[in-house]
Motif scaffolding. Structure first.
Motif, PDB file in Angstrom:
ATOM      1  N   GLU A 187     -89.061-100.420 -50.486  1.00  0.00           N
ATOM      2  CA  GLU A 187     -87.846 -99.915 -51.133  1.00  0.00           C
ATOM      3  C   GLU A 187     -88.159 -99.234 -52.464  1.00  0.00           C
ATOM      4  O   GLU A 187     -87.471 -98.293 -52.865  1.00  0.00           O
ATOM      5  CB  GLU A 187     -86.861-101.062 -51.329  1.00  0.00           C
ATOM      6  CG  GLU A 187     -86.304-101.605 -50.019  1.00  0.00           C
ATOM      7  CD  GLU A 187     -85.474-102.870 -50.210  1.00  0.00           C
ATOM      8  OE1 GLU A 187     -85.234-103.238 -51.380  1.00  0.00           O
ATOM      9  OE2 GLU A 187     -85.086-103.486 -49.199  1.00  0.00           O
ATOM     10  N   PHE A 188     -89.188 -99.714 -53.134  1.00  0.00           N
ATOM     11  CA  PHE A 188     -89.631 -99.087 -54.382  1.00  0.00           C
ATOM     12  C   PHE A 188     -90.527 -97.882 -54.117  1.00  0.00           C
ATOM     13  O   PHE A 188     -90.359 -96.814 -54.712  1.00  0.00           O
ATOM     14  CB  PHE A 188     -90.388-100.121 -55.227  1.00  0.00           C
ATOM     15  CG  PHE A 188     -91.232 -99.538 -56.338  1.00  0.00           C
ATOM     16  CD1 PHE A 188     -90.658 -98.846 -57.392  1.00  0.00           C
ATOM     17  CD2 PHE A 188     -92.620 -99.699 -56.325  1.00  0.00           C
ATOM     18  CE1 PHE A 188     -91.438 -98.314 -58.418  1.00  0.00           C
ATOM     19  CE2 PHE A 188     -93.407 -99.178 -57.339  1.00  0.00           C
ATOM     20  CZ  PHE A 188     -92.815 -98.479 -58.392  1.00  0.00           C
ATOM     21  N   GLY A 189     -91.483 -98.026 -53.198  1.00  0.00           N
ATOM     22  CA  GLY A 189     -92.530 -97.034 -53.039  1.00  0.00           C
ATOM     23  C   GLY A 189     -92.144 -95.793 -52.283  1.00  0.00           C
ATOM     24  O   GLY A 189     -92.625 -94.699 -52.600  1.00  0.00           O
ATOM     25  N   LEU A 190     -91.272 -95.922 -51.280  1.00  0.00           N
ATOM     26  CA  LEU A 190     -90.949 -94.749 -50.466  1.00  0.00           C
ATOM     27  C   LEU A 190     -90.174 -93.689 -51.253  1.00  0.00           C
ATOM     28  O   LEU A 190     -90.573 -92.514 -51.260  1.00  0.00           O
ATOM     29  CB  LEU A 190     -90.196 -95.169 -49.208  1.00  0.00           C
ATOM     30  CG  LEU A 190     -89.917 -94.046 -48.210  1.00  0.00           C
ATOM     31  CD1 LEU A 190     -91.191 -93.336 -47.802  1.00  0.00           C
ATOM     32  CD2 LEU A 190     -89.200 -94.605 -46.971  1.00  0.00           C
ATOM     33  N   PRO A 191     -89.084 -94.029 -51.947  1.00  0.00           N
ATOM     34  CA  PRO A 191     -88.418 -92.983 -52.741  1.00  0.00           C
ATOM     35  C   PRO A 191     -89.306 -92.451 -53.861  1.00  0.00           C
ATOM     36  O   PRO A 191     -89.256 -91.251 -54.177  1.00  0.00           O
ATOM     37  CB  PRO A 191     -87.168 -93.678 -53.295  1.00  0.00           C
ATOM     38  CG  PRO A 191     -87.416 -95.127 -53.158  1.00  0.00           C
ATOM     39  CD  PRO A 191     -88.320 -95.302 -51.984  1.00  0.00           C
ATOM     40  N   LEU A 192     -90.140 -93.312 -54.434  1.00  0.00           N
ATOM     41  CA  LEU A 192     -91.055 -92.847 -55.474  1.00  0.00           C
ATOM     42  C   LEU A 192     -92.079 -91.873 -54.894  1.00  0.00           C
ATOM     43  O   LEU A 192     -92.387 -90.844 -55.507  1.00  0.00           O
ATOM     44  CB  LEU A 192     -91.760 -94.042 -56.120  1.00  0.00           C
ATOM     45  CG  LEU A 192     -92.774 -93.696 -57.219  1.00  0.00           C
ATOM     46  CD1 LEU A 192     -92.123 -92.916 -58.350  1.00  0.00           C
ATOM     47  CD2 LEU A 192     -93.425 -94.980 -57.743  1.00  0.00           C
ATOM     48  N   GLY A 193     -92.572 -92.167 -53.695  1.00  0.00           N
ATOM     49  CA  GLY A 193     -93.511 -91.255 -53.052  1.00  0.00           C
ATOM     50  C   GLY A 193     -92.884 -89.907 -52.741  1.00  0.00           C
ATOM     51  O   GLY A 193     -93.535 -88.864 -52.856  1.00  0.00           O
ATOM     52  N   GLU A 194     -91.621 -89.917 -52.345  1.00  0.00           N
ATOM     53  CA  GLU A 194     -90.924 -88.651 -52.089  1.00  0.00           C
ATOM     54  C   GLU A 194     -90.763 -87.862 -53.390  1.00  0.00           C
ATOM     55  O   GLU A 194     -90.953 -86.637 -53.412  1.00  0.00           O
ATOM     56  CB  GLU A 194     -89.568 -88.916 -51.443  1.00  0.00           C
ATOM     57  CG  GLU A 194     -89.667 -89.469 -50.036  1.00  0.00           C
ATOM     58  CD  GLU A 194     -88.325 -89.533 -49.332  1.00  0.00           C
ATOM     59  OE1 GLU A 194     -87.362 -88.920 -49.827  1.00  0.00           O
ATOM     60  OE2 GLU A 194     -88.246 -90.202 -48.280  1.00  0.00           O
ATOM     61  N   ALA A 195     -90.409 -88.562 -54.462  1.00  0.00           N
ATOM     62  CA  ALA A 195     -90.274 -87.883 -55.760  1.00  0.00           C
ATOM     63  C   ALA A 195     -91.610 -87.304 -56.210  1.00  0.00           C
ATOM     64  O   ALA A 195     -91.674 -86.189 -56.748  1.00  0.00           O
ATOM     65  CB  ALA A 195     -89.735 -88.864 -56.801  1.00  0.00           C
ATOM     66  N   PHE A 196     -92.689 -88.051 -55.996  1.00  0.00           N
ATOM     67  CA  PHE A 196     -94.033 -87.580 -56.332  1.00  0.00           C
ATOM     68  C   PHE A 196     -94.348 -86.276 -55.602  1.00  0.00           C
ATOM     69  O   PHE A 196     -94.827 -85.306 -56.198  1.00  0.00           O
ATOM     70  CB  PHE A 196     -95.061 -88.655 -55.962  1.00  0.00           C
ATOM     71  CG  PHE A 196     -96.487 -88.186 -55.989  1.00  0.00           C
ATOM     72  CD1 PHE A 196     -97.198 -88.162 -57.179  1.00  0.00           C
ATOM     73  CD2 PHE A 196     -97.134 -87.770 -54.831  1.00  0.00           C
ATOM     74  CE1 PHE A 196     -98.513 -87.730 -57.217  1.00  0.00           C
ATOM     75  CE2 PHE A 196     -98.447 -87.337 -54.849  1.00  0.00           C
ATOM     76  CZ  PHE A 196     -99.139 -87.318 -56.052  1.00  0.00           C
ATOM     77  N   GLN A 197     -94.060 -86.231 -54.289  1.00  0.00           N
ATOM     78  CA  GLN A 197     -94.379 -85.027 -53.536  1.00  0.00           C
ATOM     79  C   GLN A 197     -93.485 -83.858 -53.918  1.00  0.00           C
ATOM     80  O   GLN A 197     -93.935 -82.709 -53.965  1.00  0.00           O
ATOM     81  CB  GLN A 197     -94.280 -85.287 -52.037  1.00  0.00           C
ATOM     82  CG  GLN A 197     -94.705 -84.099 -51.178  1.00  0.00           C
ATOM     83  CD  GLN A 197     -96.098 -83.606 -51.498  1.00  0.00           C
ATOM     84  OE1 GLN A 197     -97.025 -84.401 -51.587  1.00  0.00           O
ATOM     85  NE2 GLN A 197     -96.260 -82.301 -51.681  1.00  0.00           N
ATOM     86  N   LEU A 198     -92.227 -84.126 -54.208  1.00  0.00           N
ATOM     87  CA  LEU A 198     -91.352 -83.041 -54.651  1.00  0.00           C
ATOM     88  C   LEU A 198     -91.837 -82.455 -55.967  1.00  0.00           C
ATOM     89  O   LEU A 198     -91.784 -81.233 -56.174  1.00  0.00           O
ATOM     90  CB  LEU A 198     -89.913 -83.547 -54.785  1.00  0.00           C
ATOM     91  CG  LEU A 198     -89.199 -83.864 -53.475  1.00  0.00           C
ATOM     92  CD1 LEU A 198     -87.829 -84.484 -53.760  1.00  0.00           C
ATOM     93  CD2 LEU A 198     -89.050 -82.624 -52.605  1.00  0.00           C
ATOM     94  N   ARG A 199     -92.322 -83.316 -56.868  1.00  0.00           N
ATOM     95  CA  ARG A 199     -92.906 -82.808 -58.109  1.00  0.00           C
ATOM     96  C   ARG A 199     -94.132 -81.956 -57.801  1.00  0.00           C
ATOM     97  O   ARG A 199     -94.339 -80.899 -58.390  1.00  0.00           O
ATOM     98  CB  ARG A 199     -93.271 -83.979 -59.023  1.00  0.00           C
ATOM     99  CG  ARG A 199     -93.992 -83.581 -60.312  1.00  0.00           C
ATOM    100  CD  ARG A 199     -93.128 -82.715 -61.209  1.00  0.00           C
ATOM    101  NE  ARG A 199     -91.973 -83.451 -61.674  1.00  0.00           N
ATOM    102  CZ  ARG A 199     -90.821 -82.885 -62.030  1.00  0.00           C
ATOM    103  NH1 ARG A 199     -90.678 -81.569 -61.952  1.00  0.00           N
ATOM    104  NH2 ARG A 199     -89.807 -83.626 -62.448  1.00  0.00           N
TER     105      ARG A 199
END
Length: 368
Positions: free
Chosen positions: A240-252
């Motif tokens: 729940e923490f890592g998946l949205p953070l990973g998506e934000a990382f890739q969008l950046r």
């Protein structure tokens, strides 16, 4: 005389994680170089190339999330085993980068020649027979495969208890499968996808999800947790923490791939436009442009004859479409979701929560 302001410690350096991972990689590469030398002295350039590729740079982001997933699950700070297990993720990342640079026809990586270009140069310098580009490509495929084999080897002989390694191995294997199939879908989209159809955004989201988001943060956290003996509640919380953070990382990363400063990214300006990457940013741009401009972007994105003068033109089209603002807004939403999950996660005591927060900021708040 005023006291100098202390440089803030990077979350990648907290508890000497990067230093310990680098040390584990250095020892492993010494062992593997000696092995290669027993096979043939002709493998010296292979050992040198892989040693330099692994040890000269790299943020060690995936090993850091693995390590702090371990610490958040109550794993101790001391011990070489977790550093070696986490370092295995860097071997996986190096394998992916070697192959990615070949598929994208990238000339450089971190300001140095990419592996296939390095071996093209070796062919040229020695005056060897045959097609030097084919030789460079063949070498890159084989070296990337070798790194993939070695990541499994280092993980399995990390020195951690065998039952813990076996408990974490399914997540480790799933991470490798996900990144490979995500990469395939990324390769498929430019040749088979229609950027104007209704499914383009969904397909771009799927690539983002599997090629990067899970691979970069969610799975490394879960691998670290399982190595420490975590139960399903924490493993789920890390998702729940890592998946949205990973998506934000890739969008950046997608924004940096179009608008980034080469001094920050280590890649030529607008490199994603040259490579024709059909990212979520590009999918949004197609919908924000006039039909004529969208068609022009679609036709020239990644075109083999794309000139240096055309790259800024395509960049301006993406900028004018409003896609960058949409992606920035989505990064903010994903970060809020991720940090709320971190706040609720049942972490063990110690610094893990604070460091994971700092890692989240470091992964997503990167300058152009």
């Amino acid at each position: 005389m005023p006291t100098p302001t202390a440089r803030p410690v990077s979350p990648l350096e907290t508890e000497s994680v990067r230093e310990r991972v680098n040390a584990a990689l250095a020892v492993f590469m010494t062992e593997q170089s000696e092995l290669l030398d027993t096979v043939s002295p002709q493998l010296g350039p292979v050992a040198d190339a892989l040693r330099e590729f692994l040890l000269d740079g790299g943020k060690r982001l995936r090993p850091a999330f693995c390590y702090w997933g371990w610490r958040g699950a109550g794993g101790p700070a001391e011990g070489a085993g977790i550093a070696r297990a986490a370092a295995a993720l860097e071997l996986l990342q190096a394998s992916a980068l070697v192959h990615d640079d070949l598929m994208d026809r990238s000339d450089t990586r971190r300001g140095l020649p990419s592996i296939h270009r390095r071996f093209e140069g070796l062919h040229r310098a020695n005056g060897w027979r045959g097609d030097r580009e084919q030789y460079g490509a063949s070498a890159a495929v084989l070296l990337g495969d070798l790194l993939l084999i070695w990541c499994d080897e280092l993980f399995l002989r990390s020195g951690l208890p065998a039952e813990r390694v076996l408990a974490a191995k399914p997540a480790f294997d799933l991470m490798r499968t996900e990144v490979m199939v995500g990469q395939y879908l990324d390769v498929l989209e430019p040749v088979a996808g229609d950027s104007a159809d209704a499914g383009a955004l969904e397909r771009a989201q799927t690539v983002l999800h599997y090629k990067s988001a899970k691979y970069t943060i969610e799975r490394p956290l879960q691998v670290g947790a399982l190595l420490a003996g975590a139960g399903p509640e924490l493993v789920s919380a890390y998702s729940e923490f890592g998946l949205p953070l990973g998506e934000a990382f890739q969008l950046r990363d997608d924004l940096l791939g179009v608008f980034g400063d080469p001094g920050v990214t280590g890649k030529p300006a607008g490199d994603d436009l040259r490579e024709g990457k059909r990212t979520l940013l590009v999918a949004h741009a197609m919908r924000g442009l006039s039909p004529a401009d969208a068609r022009h972007l679609d036709e020239r994105l990644g075109a083999p004859d794309l000139t240096a003068e055309e790259v800024p033109v395509l960049r301006r089209l993406v900028e004018r479409s409003g896609a960058a603002e949409l992606v920035e807004h989505r990064i903010d939403e994903l970060m809020a979701q991720s940090l709320a999950a971190l706040d609720a996660a049942p972490l063990a005591g110690g610094p893990a929560r604070a460091v994971l927060l700092a890692l989240a900021e470091a992964a997503t708040v990167r300058k152009y």
